[in-house]
Design a protein around this motif. Structure first.
Motif, PDB file in Angstrom:
ATOM      1  N   MET A  54      12.282  17.372 -21.819  1.00 33.86           N
ATOM      2  CA  MET A  54      10.952  17.070 -21.293  1.00 33.86           C
ATOM      3  C   MET A  54      11.092  16.401 -19.945  1.00 33.86           C
ATOM      4  N   SER A  55      10.314  16.835 -18.996  1.00 33.27           N
ATOM      5  CA  SER A  55      10.411  16.266 -17.671  1.00 33.27           C
ATOM      6  C   SER A  55       9.742  14.918 -17.614  1.00 33.27           C
ATOM      7  N   GLU A  56      10.198  14.098 -16.696  1.00 34.79           N
ATOM      8  CA  GLU A  56       9.638  12.762 -16.569  1.00 34.79           C
ATOM      9  C   GLU A  56       9.375  12.464 -15.109  1.00 34.79           C
ATOM     10  N   ALA A  57       8.373  13.119 -14.532  1.00 33.48           N
ATOM     11  CA  ALA A  57       7.950  12.787 -13.175  1.00 33.48           C
ATOM     12  C   ALA A  57       7.116  11.543 -13.252  1.00 33.48           C
ATOM     13  N   VAL A  58       7.543  10.468 -12.597  1.00 35.36           N
ATOM     14  CA  VAL A  58       6.877   9.199 -12.810  1.00 35.36           C
ATOM     15  C   VAL A  58       6.566   8.492 -11.511  1.00 35.36           C
ATOM     16  N   LEU A  59       5.501   7.724 -11.522  1.00 42.07           N
ATOM     17  CA  LEU A  59       5.197   6.747 -10.483  1.00 42.07           C
ATOM     18  C   LEU A  59       5.466   5.392 -11.082  1.00 42.07           C
ATOM     19  N   SER A  60       6.322   4.640 -10.401  1.00 45.65           N
ATOM     20  CA  SER A  60       6.753   3.371 -10.989  1.00 45.65           C
ATOM     21  C   SER A  60       5.698   2.301 -10.790  1.00 45.65           C
ATOM     22  N   HIS A  74       9.609  -5.277  -5.213  1.00 44.71           N
ATOM     23  CA  HIS A  74      10.881  -4.709  -5.651  1.00 44.71           C
ATOM     24  C   HIS A  74      10.867  -4.665  -7.167  1.00 44.71           C
ATOM     25  N   ARG A  75      11.516  -3.660  -7.741  1.00 44.33           N
ATOM     26  CA  ARG A  75      11.442  -3.460  -9.192  1.00 44.33           C
ATOM     27  C   ARG A  75      11.945  -4.678  -9.970  1.00 44.33           C
ATOM     28  N   ASP A  76      12.855  -5.450  -9.388  1.00 43.58           N
ATOM     29  CA  ASP A  76      13.371  -6.626 -10.090  1.00 43.58           C
ATOM     30  C   ASP A  76      12.372  -7.784 -10.087  1.00 43.58           C
ATOM     31  N   LEU A  77      11.317  -7.680  -9.289  1.00 42.95           N
ATOM     32  CA  LEU A  77      10.332  -8.751  -9.204  1.00 42.95           C
ATOM     33  C   LEU A  77       8.997  -8.386  -9.835  1.00 42.95           C
ATOM     34  N   THR A  78       8.862  -7.160 -10.301  1.00 42.98           N
ATOM     35  CA  THR A  78       7.570  -6.685 -10.791  1.00 42.98           C
ATOM     36  C   THR A  78       7.070  -7.510 -11.971  1.00 42.98           C
ATOM     37  N   GLU A  79       7.955  -7.839 -12.909  1.00 41.78           N
ATOM     38  CA  GLU A  79       7.522  -8.594 -14.083  1.00 41.78           C
ATOM     39  C   GLU A  79       6.988  -9.972 -13.692  1.00 41.78           C
ATOM     40  N   ARG A  80       7.607 -10.597 -12.695  1.00 37.93           N
ATOM     41  CA  ARG A  80       7.106 -11.888 -12.226  1.00 37.93           C
ATOM     42  C   ARG A  80       5.727 -11.740 -11.610  1.00 37.93           C
ATOM     43  N   ALA A  81       5.536 -10.677 -10.838  1.00 33.80           N
ATOM     44  CA  ALA A  81       4.241 -10.464 -10.191  1.00 33.80           C
ATOM     45  C   ALA A  81       3.146 -10.206 -11.222  1.00 33.80           C
ATOM     46  N   LYS A  82       3.495  -9.516 -12.303  1.00 32.95           N
ATOM     47  CA  LYS A  82       2.497  -9.218 -13.334  1.00 32.95           C
ATOM     48  C   LYS A  82       1.964 -10.477 -14.006  1.00 32.95           C
ATOM     49  N   ALA A 127      -4.027  -6.161 -11.752  1.00 36.44           N
ATOM     50  CA  ALA A 127      -3.778  -5.285 -10.610  1.00 36.44           C
ATOM     51  C   ALA A 127      -2.912  -4.097 -11.008  1.00 36.44           C
ATOM     52  N   ILE A 128      -2.952  -3.058 -10.194  1.00 31.53           N
ATOM     53  CA  ILE A 128      -1.964  -1.982 -10.294  1.00 31.53           C
ATOM     54  C   ILE A 128      -0.662  -2.515  -9.710  1.00 31.53           C
ATOM     55  N   HIS A 129       0.446  -2.266 -10.389  1.00 31.75           N
ATOM     56  CA  HIS A 129       1.750  -2.728  -9.898  1.00 31.75           C
ATOM     57  C   HIS A 129       2.645  -1.540  -9.602  1.00 31.75           C
ATOM     58  N   VAL A 130       3.159  -1.487  -8.388  1.00 32.45           N
ATOM     59  CA  VAL A 130       4.048  -0.411  -7.959  1.00 32.45           C
ATOM     60  C   VAL A 130       5.409  -1.008  -7.630  1.00 32.45           C
ATOM     61  N   SER A 131       6.445  -0.488  -8.254  1.00 33.67           N
ATOM     62  CA  SER A 131       7.807  -0.985  -8.047  1.00 33.67           C
ATOM     63  C   SER A 131       8.556  -0.066  -7.098  1.00 33.67           C
ATOM     64  N   VAL A 132       9.331  -0.640  -6.185  1.00 30.95           N
ATOM     65  CA  VAL A 132      10.107   0.139  -5.234  1.00 30.95           C
ATOM     66  C   VAL A 132      11.555  -0.330  -5.246  1.00 30.95           C
TER      67      VAL A 132
END
Length: 683
Positions: free
Chosen positions: A1-7, A464-472, A478-483
């Motif tokens: 199954m494909s997993e095209a995702v927006l982080s 940054h993806r390592d900081l997303t949980e802190r931001a949440k 809010a919408i959270h986008v990880s890079v």
């Protein structure tokens, strides 16, 4: 199954804490998937070559090769007079496992890890008589990890001129040891496991028990544990079986699009509200696009529908067992198109009946359950979509098909947040702001600030993806986008696409407005007029002094590069010595690698007391330094006391987005030339 995702995550309450075991299994599945999915094209190529050229292949009958065992078809297929030669056997024996091992090593430690991972994989390939996909999944990452640990031992300790000698010999010796280990130990162990697993599958088939695997596989799909099952077990076993018999039923245990299709069709007929309206479009995406995850929220909204998925899956497996059907290679994504592309001629009837039989059973069961429960599916669907993304840990790129943006208004307030709110977030915000402005969304503001200053008043948060949980924690609505890559992340383009859904009038939006700061500490977007200020301050030495520019850096690794950039700030009187330690501390929490060969190390938010005034240093390296597996050729040290460094960072971002400007920067011969490139207006 494909997993095209927006982080990213939907605008929903904070996700529930995941169970530790499931998280670990998900991580394992993700790791296995990341080794296999980039190489699916090679599996498909092998499947097509097999379909065309083996003894029972499509071209065999067309060219009458059975009567001419020395024909070109037999030559390529490796049968007849060419027994043991050809292309089919070497591809599955050597090519496919080695590229998986190479990819696994690269994931851990870049190109050096990839090379050692490939060498180690060759050991298990030669030490076993079955295709070593599982062995590759072990030896590839192991080789990369061990290479990374060895490099750390003598990092910064090798005398100049001997780096290449040490690098090459250490990789070669480690590869030798791992290849030997794989040949005598790992290869035989994996073969024993493969034989045992194969015997288990044979037992299930011979005793008509294989359909019962759906009891585990279908719920696992809903919980996003399918990668561990599919890529960790089914694909390796199925490929080994296909190499012997020309096809394998194991490729159809998870990829059958029938169960999901039946559930979505049932919602199309017996659902109501938004769930009913969105189901037909979701069915098209699921069946023809192969994106199975799009039906997961429908099941999560009505958990009892898992029974429909299980019974549908069992029906499909049962039909495939009855007809002896299978696929030549994995069907990825799980689209009916991909399934048929890998179906051998004698399996078309069985595969077709299995897909539509599974769809029919799941449709009937789902219909009964939906008619018996007439609660509000629409409200449940939005909550279930958020739950699905919480389970997955990422936002699906197809989630907008389910929510349609109906649960939110236009996005006008975007904040790019980092730990200190002055370096990576400023540059990332600059890049994103330019993309959004170019797309015509002039009413959307993009500012940068420290995570500690976030309030739950913003529409979209980028971290940054390592900081997303802190931001949440401070902005759960809010919408959270990880890079991962601040300079050229594909997530920026996906944000622009998101704006096209939530802000449909973007191209005709009002002229640009002055960005607003959500809090006093928020860093506003630098105005175009700030260019002159930057040039004046640079000339005066207050931000980027010429003495803070180094054309030939001496550092050989990230740690020493951070120290080198920090010491330039100390020498310029911009910071006190403890700030350099804070720069190292910052790097431990989140990487400051921006992409495009640029790293911008800076101190933590707590270290601002060590900043005397705003300052920036610049170091260029003749030989790029390893920055956690990525190559950094330019290192910009940052100490921001206020906002007066933001205009320069904005221009630096524009420079590194322009390949010609980076080439000029690489060829610059004097400090003055570097300063001119960095401070010239890019507007």
């Amino acid at each position: 199954m494909s997993e095209a995702v927006l982080s990213s995550d939907t605008k929903a309450p904070p996700p529930k804490k995941k169970s530790g075991m499931r998280v670990r299994v998900q991580k394992l599945g993700t790791g296995l998937s990341n080794m296999v999915m980039p190489n699916i094209g090679a599996f498909i190529a092998w499947g097509l070559i097999t379909a065309l050229f083996i003894e029972t292949g499509w071209l065999t009958g067309i060219f009458g090769s059975l009567d001419n065992p020395g024909s070109w078809v037999a030559h390529i297929g490796g049968w007849g007079d060419y027994e043991g030669g050809g292309v089919v056997a070497p591809m599955i024996t050597y090519l496919l496992p080695i590229i998986i091992g190479y990819t696994g090593g690269r994931m851990v430690h870049g190109n050096r890890g990839a090379v050692v991972g490939a060498i180690a994989t060759m050991g298990v390939v030669a030490g076993a008589e079955v295709p070593m996909f599982m062995g590759a999944m072990i030896m590839g990452p192991l080789g990369g990890w061990l290479m990374k640990q060895l490099d750390k031992i003598w990092e910064g300790k090798v005398r100049p001129g001997f780096e290449m000698l040490v690098d090459n010999f250490s990789a070669g010796i480690l590869g030798l040891l791992l290849a030997t280990l794989g040949f005598f130990t790992v290869g035989p162990l994996v073969q024993a496991f493969t034989d045992a697993a194969g015997n288990t599958v044979d037992f299930l088939v011979n005793h008509d028990l294989l359909p019962f695997t759906s009891v585990f596989i279908e719920p696992a799909k809903i919980l996003f544990l399918n990668n561990a099952i599919n890529h960790g077990v089914l694909t390796p076993l199925g490929t080994a079986q296909a190499a012997e018999t020309g096809k394998s039923i194991l490729f159809l245990l998870e990829a059958n699009p029938g169960p999901g299709l039946g559930i979505l069709l049932a919602f199309s007929v017996f659902g109501k509200g938004f769930a009913k309206a969105s189901a037909p479009g979701a069915a098209i995406i699921q069946f023809f696009g192969g994106i199975h995850e799009i039906y997961f929220p429908y099941v999560l909204a009505k958990p009892k529908l898992i029974a429909a998925a299980i019974l549908g899956g069992m029906t499909g497996v049962f039909i495939n067992v009855m007809f002896g059907s299978g696929l030549r290679a994995p069907a990825a994504p799980g689209s009916i198109i991909a399934v048929y592309a890998q179906t051998p001629g004698d399996s078309f009837v069985g595969v077709t009946l299995a897909v539509f039989g599974a769809a029919a059973v799941s449709f009937l069961v789902s219909s009964v359950l939906l008619k018996a429960d007439r609660s509000n599916e629409e409200a449940d669907l939005f909550a279930a979509t958020a739950e699905m993304e919480s389970l997955k840990g990422k936002k699906s790129s197809v989630a907008a098909t389910l929510t349609g943006g109906a649960d939110r208004g236009p996005i006008t307030d975007i904040v790019f947040a980092c730990d200190a709110g002055m370096g990576s977030s400023a540059m990332g915000a600059s890049v994103l702001r330019k993309k959004i402005k170019k797309a015509g969304y002039h009413d959307v503001t993009v500012v940068n600030q420290a995570i500690s200053n976030l309030t739950d008043t913003h529409d979209l948060i980028v971290t940054h993806r390592d900081l997303t949980e802190r931001a949440k924690q401070s902005t759960p609505s809010a919408i959270h986008v990880s890079v991962d890559d601040f300079m050229s992340s594909p997530r920026y383009d996906e944000i622009v696409e998101m704006l096209a859904q939530t802000n449909p009038d973007g191209e005709s939006a009002a002229p640009a407005v002055e960005p607003r700061s959500a809090s006093p500490a928020a860093s506003a977007a630098p105005a175009a007029s700030a260019t002159t200020t930057v040039e004046e301050k640079t000339a005066g030495g207050s931000v980027l002094a010429l003495e803070s520019i180094v054309l030939h850096g001496a550092a050989t690794n990230a740690d020493s590069a951070i120290t080198e950039a920090g010491q330039l700030l100390v020498a310029a009187g911009a910071v006190d010595v403890p700030y350099v330690d804070a720069m190292h501390e910052r790097e431990k929490s989140v990487s400051t690698f921006m992409g495009n060969g640029l790293a911008i190390p800076h101190g933590t938010n707590e270290a601002k007391d060590a900043i005397r005034r705003t300052g920036i240093s610049f170091v260029r390296y003749d030989r790029p330094v390893d920055w956690n597996g990525k190559e950094a050729e330019f290192v910009v040290g940052i100490a921001g006391a206020g906002k007066d460094h933001l205009a320069l960072l904005n221009q630096i971002a524009h420079v590194f987005l322009d390949a010609d400007e980076v080439t000029r920067l690489r060829a610059a011969q004097t400090r003055e030339e570097v300063a001119q490139i960095l401070t010239a207006s890019s507007e």
